[in-house]
Design a protein around this motif. Structure first.
Motif, mmCIF file in Angstrom:
data_model
loop_
_atom_site.group_PDB
_atom_site.id
_atom_site.type_symbol
_atom_site.label_atom_id
_atom_site.label_comp_id
_atom_site.label_asym_id
_atom_site.label_seq_id
_atom_site.Cartn_x
_atom_site.Cartn_y
_atom_site.Cartn_z
ATOM 1 N N LEU A 158 0.835 -1.200 0.000
ATOM 2 C CA LEU A 158 0.000 0.000 0.000
ATOM 3 C C LEU A 158 0.873 1.254 0.000
ATOM 4 C CD1 LEU A 158 -2.783 1.316 0.146
ATOM 5 C CD2 LEU A 158 -2.645 1.116 2.641
ATOM 6 N N GLY A 159 1.929 1.250 0.791
ATOM 7 C CA GLY A 159 2.846 2.382 0.829
ATOM 8 C C GLY A 159 3.503 2.625 -0.522
ATOM 9 N N ALA A 160 3.914 1.562 -1.185
ATOM 10 C CA ALA A 160 4.543 1.687 -2.504
ATOM 11 C C ALA A 160 3.548 2.260 -3.513
ATOM 12 C CB ALA A 160 5.065 0.336 -2.979
ATOM 13 N N LEU A 161 2.305 1.802 -3.452
ATOM 14 C CA LEU A 161 1.280 2.319 -4.358
ATOM 15 C C LEU A 161 0.968 3.786 -4.079
ATOM 16 C CD1 LEU A 161 -1.170 -0.710 -4.480
ATOM 17 C CD2 LEU A 161 0.247 0.154 -6.349
ATOM 18 N N CYS A 162 0.858 4.140 -2.814
ATOM 19 C CA CYS A 162 0.591 5.538 -2.442
ATOM 20 C C CYS A 162 1.727 6.440 -2.908
ATOM 21 C CB CYS A 162 0.385 5.672 -0.933
ATOM 22 S SG CYS A 162 -1.174 4.996 -0.354
ATOM 23 N N TYR A 163 2.961 5.989 -2.737
ATOM 24 C CA TYR A 163 4.119 6.754 -3.201
ATOM 25 C C TYR A 163 4.009 6.998 -4.704
ATOM 26 C CZ TYR A 163 8.958 8.162 -3.960
ATOM 27 O OH TYR A 163 10.087 8.851 -4.309
#
Length: 70
Positions: free
Chosen positions: A37-42
């Motif tokens: 999720l963090g990678a996608l948000c970034y």
């Protein structure tokens, strides 16, 4: 396919690159989902991937090296 290395948790990547994992025996918890999720948000906020490489092997090596040596 179970995902792309760009969004995959580094510990899961490490298992795959070591040849110790099959799709059906990956044991992971919510931490792996939070990483993804963090990678996608970034990617959505910045417009670029958090990691950059010329090929898939280099990408996996960079992710594992950066995370495990942080």
């Amino acid at each position: 396919a179970i995902g792309s290395p760009l969004n995959m948790d580094p510990l899961i990547l490490k298992k795959f690159t070591a040849g110790k994992a099959q799709t059906n025996d990956l044991c992971y918890d919510e931490k792996a989902d939070i990483w993804s999720l963090g990678a996608l948000c970034y990617q959505m906020l910045i417009g670029n991937s958090p990691f950059d490489a010329y090929n898939m092997q280099e990408l996996v090596e960079k992710i594992i090296y950066i995370i495990l040596n942080y």
